[in-house]
Write a protein that holds these residues in place. Structure first.
Motif, PDB file in Angstrom:
ATOM      1  N   CYS A 106      44.684  36.469  31.749  1.00 29.63           N
ATOM      2  CA  CYS A 106      44.847  35.580  32.797  1.00 29.63           C
ATOM      3  C   CYS A 106      45.958  34.510  32.266  1.00 29.63           C
ATOM      4  O   CYS A 106      45.969  33.824  31.395  1.00 29.63           O
ATOM      5  N   ASN A 107      47.224  34.608  32.853  1.00 28.78           N
ATOM      6  CA  ASN A 107      48.405  33.989  32.383  1.00 28.78           C
ATOM      7  C   ASN A 107      48.631  32.400  33.039  1.00 28.78           C
ATOM      8  O   ASN A 107      49.997  31.913  33.068  1.00 28.78           O
ATOM      9  N   GLU A 157      37.003  33.288  27.814  1.00 28.04           N
ATOM     10  CA  GLU A 157      35.481  32.940  27.743  1.00 28.04           C
ATOM     11  C   GLU A 157      34.883  33.143  29.223  1.00 28.04           C
ATOM     12  O   GLU A 157      33.776  33.425  29.419  1.00 28.04           O
ATOM     13  N   ASP A 158      35.618  32.621  30.241  1.00 27.97           N
ATOM     14  CA  ASP A 158      35.329  32.824  31.606  1.00 27.97           C
ATOM     15  C   ASP A 158      36.620  32.664  32.407  1.00 27.97           C
ATOM     16  O   ASP A 158      37.098  31.556  32.564  1.00 27.97           O
ATOM     17  N   ILE A 159      37.216  33.731  32.924  1.00 25.89           N
ATOM     18  CA  ILE A 159      38.202  33.727  33.622  1.00 25.89           C
ATOM     19  C   ILE A 159      38.121  32.728  34.998  1.00 25.89           C
ATOM     20  O   ILE A 159      39.230  32.441  35.536  1.00 25.89           O
ATOM     21  N   GLU A 179      40.670  42.671  39.719  1.00 27.53           N
ATOM     22  CA  GLU A 179      40.721  43.244  38.622  1.00 27.53           C
ATOM     23  C   GLU A 179      42.278  43.328  37.815  1.00 27.53           C
ATOM     24  O   GLU A 179      42.354  43.811  36.625  1.00 27.53           O
ATOM     25  N   THR A 180      42.932  42.648  38.476  1.00 30.68           N
ATOM     26  CA  THR A 180      44.352  42.563  37.958  1.00 30.68           C
ATOM     27  C   THR A 180      44.920  41.051  37.724  1.00 30.68           C
ATOM     28  O   THR A 180      44.503  40.325  38.675  1.00 30.68           O
ATOM     29  N   CYS A 181      45.708  40.869  36.755  1.00 32.49           N
ATOM     30  CA  CYS A 181      46.298  39.688  36.752  1.00 32.49           C
ATOM     31  C   CYS A 181      47.797  39.972  37.024  1.00 32.49           C
ATOM     32  O   CYS A 181      48.491  40.573  36.393  1.00 32.49           O
ATOM     33  N   TYR A 182      48.310  39.741  38.414  1.00 31.76           N
ATOM     34  CA  TYR A 182      49.426  40.235  38.806  1.00 31.76           C
ATOM     35  C   TYR A 182      50.783  39.542  37.995  1.00 31.76           C
ATOM     36  O   TYR A 182      51.812  39.908  38.208  1.00 31.76           O
ATOM     37  N   TYR A 228      46.319  37.776  47.368  1.00 30.13           N
ATOM     38  CA  TYR A 228      46.282  38.374  45.923  1.00 30.13           C
ATOM     39  C   TYR A 228      44.839  38.398  45.309  1.00 30.13           C
ATOM     40  O   TYR A 228      44.556  37.339  45.253  1.00 30.13           O
ATOM     41  N   ALA A 229      44.024  39.625  45.254  1.00 31.48           N
ATOM     42  CA  ALA A 229      42.904  39.452  44.473  1.00 31.48           C
ATOM     43  C   ALA A 229      43.207  39.490  42.967  1.00 31.48           C
ATOM     44  O   ALA A 229      42.643  40.556  42.523  1.00 31.48           O
ATOM     45  N   CYS A 230      43.512  38.335  42.500  1.00 32.13           N
ATOM     46  CA  CYS A 230      43.682  38.343  41.166  1.00 32.13           C
ATOM     47  C   CYS A 230      42.302  38.428  40.297  1.00 32.13           C
ATOM     48  O   CYS A 230      41.497  37.936  40.924  1.00 32.13           O
TER      49      CYS A 230
END
Lengths: 208, 335
Positions: free
Chosen positions: B155-156, B200-202, B135-138, B127-129
């Motif tokens: 981002c959860n 702030e910084d994922i 580009e995605t938060c799955y 998963y390229a989260c």
């Protein structure tokens, strides 16, 4: 153990590593001296290794020398290079306890322990518990109380029980549960394991 | 696992200088890092082994009114420390509740604070989260049973550290060294200021940058009338991360709450200081009813997703239990 340079590229100072790892200091080599002379003024960089590197540690009471790459786990070293297959590989992620060994008397997951981190340490595997033909009280308890089914979790389970018994000679059922809370038995032999621990505790105290 | 150069520093200063290298990972016990390296989620060229840095192993001790310990002190050592059990039992509980005996025998204090989140999309190489640069938060559309119910926007993840909330409640400090060229400069970071929100910084969870190492961790010894606690809920009795967790410290004076610190974890990307609840508690007499209401207040503003609304109930539960335990310890002569 000589002071020869490492084979792997990027090795900075074998001498520094041996020292920091608590192994007897190796003789200073000309290569190390030459490297030092070429370094710019300032603190020397930390020791570093790459590729197959010699380590020394105690395995079941015996001084052991092995060559490992930094990425090798103790579990891989035991099973694949030292032919010590008593320690089992199951999840390989520290989530099942099958690979449990003792590091300086404490239980650890050998699948998450880099072999190099065992340098200078005391490692005990399930092969190291019995004295000659005399089983460890925990092993004897497992046999007498039939505390296994498929047997795959057993070596790790036995190592956790042995560590608990060394610390606590008469553990309660709750303490046993806590002691093996890092080991999973998919056959569900837990109740027999608790009985085996009671038996081991009695045997260790010289009971019959 | 990809091979790497293994750096074996003799102290924190050497470690910090080595940690300035590109694509470098710091390793304590490695119980988190080795896992991620096997999964291919983290592929460092250089790994700095903090276990050879002797000053990171400085013992748990009392120093100028504080409890101080090396960053590589293990969770088992914290859990078994009579000193910590006496002055901050909540911290001993938090260490004792973590993972398994095998992990606690190796896992370090600094490593526990810096471990990466357990989000199964982040942990899965396929998963390229967004946390991994995608580009995605799955978890937004996917399986989010264990994800955040607060501050779940980009981002959860939930913060996975047991020690984070209790060290924050105790007013803890991280004693960091930073490599600046060949110089190594010490500095202090308050635990409450350590965290980085995804907005702030994922890509990271804390403010440490390349060339920084946590050398020691400390906290002021709580006053005699202060009680601290840590409580968590889990699906399994062991071998599991918390579903919800809460650390609390209450100071009682004349039968009233003189000050309160309450931090939630496992429900948001960072530990959450419940300032509104703290203010509301001050001046009131401790009681079950009060703590029950505090638990409900703690869930204000929750934004659960498809699978994790149950965490709202379990948040109220851990807050109530943590406050009750802290109050009992405060009245019991303080701990």
């Amino acid at each position: 153990m000589g002071g020869h340079a490492d084979e792997g590229k990027g090795s900075v100072s074998r001498r520094g590593f041996l020292k920091s790892a608590g192994v007897a200091a190796a003789a200073t080599s000309l290569i190390d001296d030459a490297k030092k002379a070429m370094e710019p003024v300032g603190p020397a960089p930390a020791a570093a290794v790459r590729g197959e590197t010699e380590i020394r540690f105690k395995l079941n009471g015996k001084e052991t020398v092995a060559k490992v790459p930094p990425s090798m786990t103790l579990l891989e070293l035991l099973r694949e290079r030292l032919d010590m297959t008593g320690t089992k590989q199951v999840c390989d992620r520290g989530a099942c306890g099958a690979c449990t060994v003792h590091l300086d008397g404490r239980t650890v997951n050998s699948c998450l322990l880099l072999a190099m981190d065992a340098t200078g340490r005391d490692v005990t595997t399930v092969e190291g518990l019995a004295v000659g033909d005399r089983l460890h009280p925990v092993q004897q308890g497992f046999v007498e109380e039939d505390a296994m089914q498929c047997g795959f979790c057993t070596p790790g389970m036995v190592m956790s029980c042995a560590a608990l018994l060394a610390k606590n000679p008469a553990p309660t059922r709750a303490e046993c549960a806590e002691g093996i809370s890092g080991n999973i038995c998919r056959c569900g032999t837990y109740l027999n394991i608790f009985r085996a621990m009671d038996r081991a505790s009695a045997l260790a105290k010289g009971g019959k | 696992m990809k091979d790497f150069t293994y750096v074996l520093p003799k102290d924190a200063a050497e470690a910090a200088r080595a940690a300035a290298a590109p694509n470098c990972a710091l390793k304590g016990a490695g119980t988190d890092l080795v896992d991620r390296m096997k999964e291919g989620v983290t592929r460092p060229d250089t790994v700095v082994n903090l276990l050879t840095a002797t000053d990171l192993r400085s013992p748990i001790r009392e120093e100028n009114g504080r409890i101080v310990m090396g960053g590589a002190i293990t969770l088992a050592e914290v859990a078994e420390s009579e000193l910590i059990r006496k002055v901050a039992p909540g911290l001993a509980d938090a260490a004792a509740e973590a993972a398994t005996p095998q992990i606690r025998n190796r896992g370090t204090v600094a490593g526990n604070l810096c471990q990466r989140p357990r989000c199964w999309y982040f942990r899965n190489d396929t998963y390229a989260c967004s946390k991994k640069g995608g580009e995605t938060c799955y978890s937004i559309e996917g399986e989010n049973k264990y994800h955040a119910i607060f501050e779940n926007v980009t981002c959860n993840i939930v913060h996975p550290s047991n020690l984070a909330p209790i060290l924050q409640v105790l007013g803890g400090t991280l004693h960091v060294v930073t490599a600046k060229g060949t110089d190594v400069v010490p500095s202090d970071i308050a635990v409450k200021d350590f965290w980085v929100r995804p907005e702030e910084d994922i890509s990271r969870e804390n403010i440490l940058v390349a060339g920084q190492v946590i050398r020691e961790v400390s906290f002021p010894i709580p006053r005699g009338t202060t009680g601290s606690s840590y409580v968590e809920t889990r699906e399994k009795a062991s071998f599991d991360w918390a579903l919800t967790s809460c650390a609390a410290a209450l100071t009682l004076e004349g039968g009233k709450i003189a000050s309160a610190s309450v931090v939630l974890s496992s429900v948001a990307p960072t530990p959450l200081q419940l300032e509104a609840v703290e203010k509301w508690l001050v001046g009131k007499a401790p009681s079950d009813a009060l703590f029950r209401e505090a638990g409900t207040k703690a869930t204000d503003g929750a934004t659960p997703m498809r699978d994790n609304a149950y965490k709202i109930t379990l948040t109220a539960v851990v807050v109530r239990r943590a406050l009750s335990a802290a109050a009992a310890r405060a009245t019991g002569g303080g701990k």
